[in-house]
Design an enzyme around this catalytic site. Structure first.
Site, PDB file in Angstrom:
ATOM      1  N   TYR A  56       3.582  -7.156 -29.030  1.00  0.00           N
ATOM      2  CA  TYR A  56       4.415  -7.087 -27.836  1.00  0.00           C
ATOM      3  C   TYR A  56       4.393  -5.693 -27.235  1.00  0.00           C
ATOM      4  O   TYR A  56       4.584  -4.700 -27.900  1.00  0.00           O
ATOM      5  CB  TYR A  56       5.841  -7.593 -28.064  1.00  0.00           C
ATOM      6  CG  TYR A  56       6.585  -7.077 -29.264  1.00  0.00           C
ATOM      7  CD1 TYR A  56       7.613  -6.172 -29.123  1.00  0.00           C
ATOM      8  CD2 TYR A  56       6.272  -7.526 -30.540  1.00  0.00           C
ATOM      9  CE1 TYR A  56       8.323  -5.717 -30.227  1.00  0.00           C
ATOM     10  CE2 TYR A  56       6.967  -7.076 -31.645  1.00  0.00           C
ATOM     11  CZ  TYR A  56       7.990  -6.170 -31.478  1.00  0.00           C
ATOM     12  OH  TYR A  56       8.673  -5.714 -32.572  1.00  0.00           O
ATOM     13  N   HIS A  69      16.695 -10.870 -30.302  1.00  0.00           N
ATOM     14  CA  HIS A  69      17.030  -9.471 -30.078  1.00  0.00           C
ATOM     15  C   HIS A  69      16.960  -9.094 -28.604  1.00  0.00           C
ATOM     16  O   HIS A  69      16.211  -9.686 -27.831  1.00  0.00           O
ATOM     17  CB  HIS A  69      16.054  -8.558 -30.832  1.00  0.00           C
ATOM     18  CG  HIS A  69      16.013  -8.825 -32.294  1.00  0.00           C
ATOM     19  ND1 HIS A  69      14.850  -8.741 -33.025  1.00  0.00           N
ATOM     20  CD2 HIS A  69      16.966  -9.192 -33.174  1.00  0.00           C
ATOM     21  CE1 HIS A  69      15.101  -9.033 -34.297  1.00  0.00           C
ATOM     22  NE2 HIS A  69      16.380  -9.305 -34.408  1.00  0.00           N
ATOM     23  N   LYS A 103       9.130  -7.437 -21.966  1.00  0.00           N
ATOM     24  CA  LYS A 103       8.092  -7.516 -22.990  1.00  0.00           C
ATOM     25  C   LYS A 103       6.982  -8.457 -22.540  1.00  0.00           C
ATOM     26  O   LYS A 103       7.242  -9.467 -21.884  1.00  0.00           O
ATOM     27  CB  LYS A 103       8.670  -8.067 -24.297  1.00  0.00           C
ATOM     28  CG  LYS A 103       9.738  -7.217 -24.924  1.00  0.00           C
ATOM     29  CD  LYS A 103      10.316  -7.888 -26.146  1.00  0.00           C
ATOM     30  CE  LYS A 103      11.440  -7.062 -26.746  1.00  0.00           C
ATOM     31  NZ  LYS A 103      12.071  -7.747 -27.876  1.00  0.00           N
ATOM     32  N   ASP A 160      19.640 -10.167 -39.027  1.00  0.00           N
ATOM     33  CA  ASP A 160      19.594 -11.303 -38.102  1.00  0.00           C
ATOM     34  C   ASP A 160      20.547 -12.428 -38.493  1.00  0.00           C
ATOM     35  O   ASP A 160      21.030 -13.152 -37.637  1.00  0.00           O
ATOM     36  CB  ASP A 160      18.171 -11.833 -37.962  1.00  0.00           C
ATOM     37  CG  ASP A 160      17.273 -10.892 -37.172  1.00  0.00           C
ATOM     38  OD1 ASP A 160      17.784  -9.898 -36.612  1.00  0.00           O
ATOM     39  OD2 ASP A 160      16.062 -11.153 -37.107  1.00  0.00           O
TER      40      ASP A 160
END
Length: 182
Positions: free
Chosen positions: A132, A62, A72, A170
């Site tokens: 994250y 992503h 991140k 996904d």
């Protein structure tokens, strides 16, 4: 805290110093001054996320586009994952290359994934908790991704595809070449 740049410019592995005694351990997971001094990157994290997953769950690859792109700082709280990031910066000498690392709750290493990268992971142990921190807020309208089994990227997830648990979203992501017209 040890901070080492990967072969993808701007992507760093962070290994904290762990202080152990009979009570357990203490470690510093992030220090803005040390991170900036070592990397030259100044980030303000504005969103902190957790996911809990079973063995075989694949999340990713992503990314967010445009003004809502995110850097991140990722780590495993419990369990183990194979973490992967892909350089999507067209002007980068490593455009289309990926980096992978085993992250677990024992070593406590973290991966800093800069803006302009796709990110994903496969869970290698049941009840894995993944954390994250992001430097920009999630924006559904700018979300995108690359199919995990993209032939061009040729990522070795170390897991049989028929045993992976992948969301419908996904499974239907685009290929790298179709996203970047190359």
């Amino acid at each position: 805290m040890e901070i080492a740049e990967t072969y993808l410019k701007g992507c760093f592995v962070i290994t904290p110093k762990m202080h152990k005694d009979e009570r357990g351990y203490f470690l510093e997971t992030f220090n803005e001054k040390i991170f900036f001094k070592t990397t030259g990157i100044k980030n303000k994290f504005v969103q902190d996320n957790l996911s809990k997953s079973s063995k075989g769950v694949l999340r990713g690859l992503h990314f967010q586009k445009g003004n809502t792109a995110q850097a991140k700082l990722v780590q495993v709280i419990s369990g183990k994952v194979l973490d992967v990031c892909v350089d999507l910066r067209k002007d980068s000498p490593t455009f289309g290359k990926h980096f992978s690392i085993l992250l677990d709750c024992v070593k406590k290493q973290q991966l800093y994934v800069p803006r302009g990268f796709a990110h994903g992971f496969i869970v290698l142990e049941n009840n894995t908790v993944f954390s994250y921190k992001c430097d920009n807020y999630y924006d559904k309208s700018s979300e995108s991704g690359i199919i995990f089994n993209d032939k061009f990227l040729n990522i070795d997830w170390g897991f049989s595809e028929d045993k992976m648990i992948v969301s419908e979203k996904d499974k239907n992501l685009l290929t790298f070449k179709s996203l970047f017209k190359c």
